[in-house]
Design an enzyme around this catalytic site. Structure first.
Site, mmCIF file in Angstrom:
data_model
loop_
_atom_site.group_PDB
_atom_site.id
_atom_site.type_symbol
_atom_site.label_atom_id
_atom_site.label_comp_id
_atom_site.label_asym_id
_atom_site.label_seq_id
_atom_site.Cartn_x
_atom_site.Cartn_y
_atom_site.Cartn_z
ATOM 1 N N LYS A 52 0.838 -1.202 0.000
ATOM 2 C CA LYS A 52 0.000 0.000 0.000
ATOM 3 C C LYS A 52 0.874 1.253 0.000
ATOM 4 C CE LYS A 52 -3.883 -2.317 2.217
ATOM 5 N NZ LYS A 52 -4.578 -2.669 3.461
ATOM 6 N N GLN A 96 -4.778 -1.270 9.679
ATOM 7 C CA GLN A 96 -4.675 -2.584 9.039
ATOM 8 C C GLN A 96 -5.297 -3.662 9.932
ATOM 9 O OE1 GLN A 96 -3.411 -3.258 5.881
ATOM 10 N NE2 GLN A 96 -4.150 -5.332 6.246
ATOM 11 N N ASP A 119 -11.268 2.920 4.119
ATOM 12 C CA ASP A 119 -11.706 1.523 3.977
ATOM 13 C C ASP A 119 -13.223 1.423 3.790
ATOM 14 O OD1 ASP A 119 -9.758 -0.413 3.852
ATOM 15 O OD2 ASP A 119 -9.402 -0.444 6.016
#
Ligand code: NAP
Length: 281
Positions: A52, A96, A119
């Protein structure tokens, strides 16, 4: 059969985003910033975060990774999120997953400002997506959606079957396709006849976590099949779709690896840029 090359489509998307960042920088004299919080040292999470970060740098975003040891207190993480929420230079925050057991995942998700929730997991974004309003959309289904649209721009009236109903994949995917006027069926582990459901589908999105569950005789000729699954087996990584046999009947199919995975990361960058743009309005 069209092999849906997620790697290539993701590279094209990243190039579009790179150009967009150049334009945003010229217009606003600042660039979107993504902060990732990584807790513990689980190998897959480390790899995802590194990918990422690399992709974010490639498109010209400001990116930062904040690392905490496995034993970090929940309060420390929540305080950091609150600090990032207030920081005008941060457009997107991602924690995460998975988290250590002593940290409440939902509390973490709900602490991130909805406007910085790249997200798309915050209940406000989930609600906005299902109400058809502007929202961050979870990266994996967004990537699947963009690939499906490349193959079939007009999805109106198509029958779509989601295999799996997770908040991460099946449910948001269903919302995206519903918005496109598909007739959507969401299946799960208690579904009575999954094969019969799949045989009705013009579009199948498999997000189950069972190696090669979807067989050729489950798939209608000319269906579009998106394989989200990542399963470690003796024969390496395979998806939720029996690729070799399904490729003989499907109109289009994503490979594993090289399908959904690269799009997920590109969509994280897209979401960061969208959050930045909304914050500048
Ligand atoms: P998850 O939270 O474990 O959800 C799995 C879903 O599959 C559940 O809804 C479950 O039903 C359903 N299911 C289980 N067995 C079934 C069966 N026999 N028939 C029909 N449905 C069944 O999984 P997830 O997080 O959505 O992930 C799914 C897969 O995608 C995993 O392999 C994961 O590694 C992969 N993944 C890939 C990416 C990527 O970027 N490529 C991103 C995320 C996830 P119940 O709800 O009834 O339990």
């Amino acid at each position: 059969m069209i092999l849906i090359d997620g790697k290539k489509i993701a590279a094209e998307l990243r190039e579009e985003l790179r150009q967009e960042v150049v334009g945003l920088k010229a217009k606003h004299s600042k660039i979107p910033g993504l902060t990732v919080i990584l807790i513990g040292d689980m190998a897959p999470s480390q790899i995802y975060v590194r990918m990422k970060e690399k992709a974010a740098n490639e498109v010209g975003l400001k990116s930062e990774v904040i690392r905490y040891p496995e034993a970090v207190e929940e309060k420390t993480v929540l305080d950091k999120i609150n600090e990032l929420n207030k920081d005008e230079n941060i457009s997107g925050i991602l924690v995460q997953l998975p988290l250590p057991k002593h940290i409440d995942k939902q509390k973490v998700i709900e602490t991130i400002l909805p406007g910085k929730d790249v997200d798309g997991f915050h209940p406000m974004n989930v609600g906005n997506l299902s109400s058809g309003y502007e929202s961050s959309v979870p990266c994996t289904p967004l990537g699947c959606y963009l690939m499906i649209k490349k193959i079939e721009p007009n999805l109106s009236g198509k029958k779509a079957v989601m295999i799996g109903r997770s908040n991460l994949n099946g449910k948001p995917m269903a919302q995206l396709l519903l918005k496109e006027n598909c007739t959507v069926t969401i299946t799960h582990s208690k579904t009575k006849d999954l094969k019969a459901e799949c045989l009705e589908a013009d579009i199948i999105v498999a997000a189950v976590g069972i190696p090669e569950l979807v067989k050729a005789d489950w798939v209608k000729k000319d269906a579009i099949v998106i394989d989200v699954g990542i399963n470690k087996t003796e024969n390496g990584i395979v998806g939720d779709v029996a690729f070799d046999e399904v490729s003989k009947v499907a109109r289009a199919l994503t490979p594993v690896p090289g399908g959904v995975g690269p799009m997920t990361i590109a969509c994280l960058l897209k979401n960061t840029i969208e959050c930045f743009k909304r914050s500048q309005k």
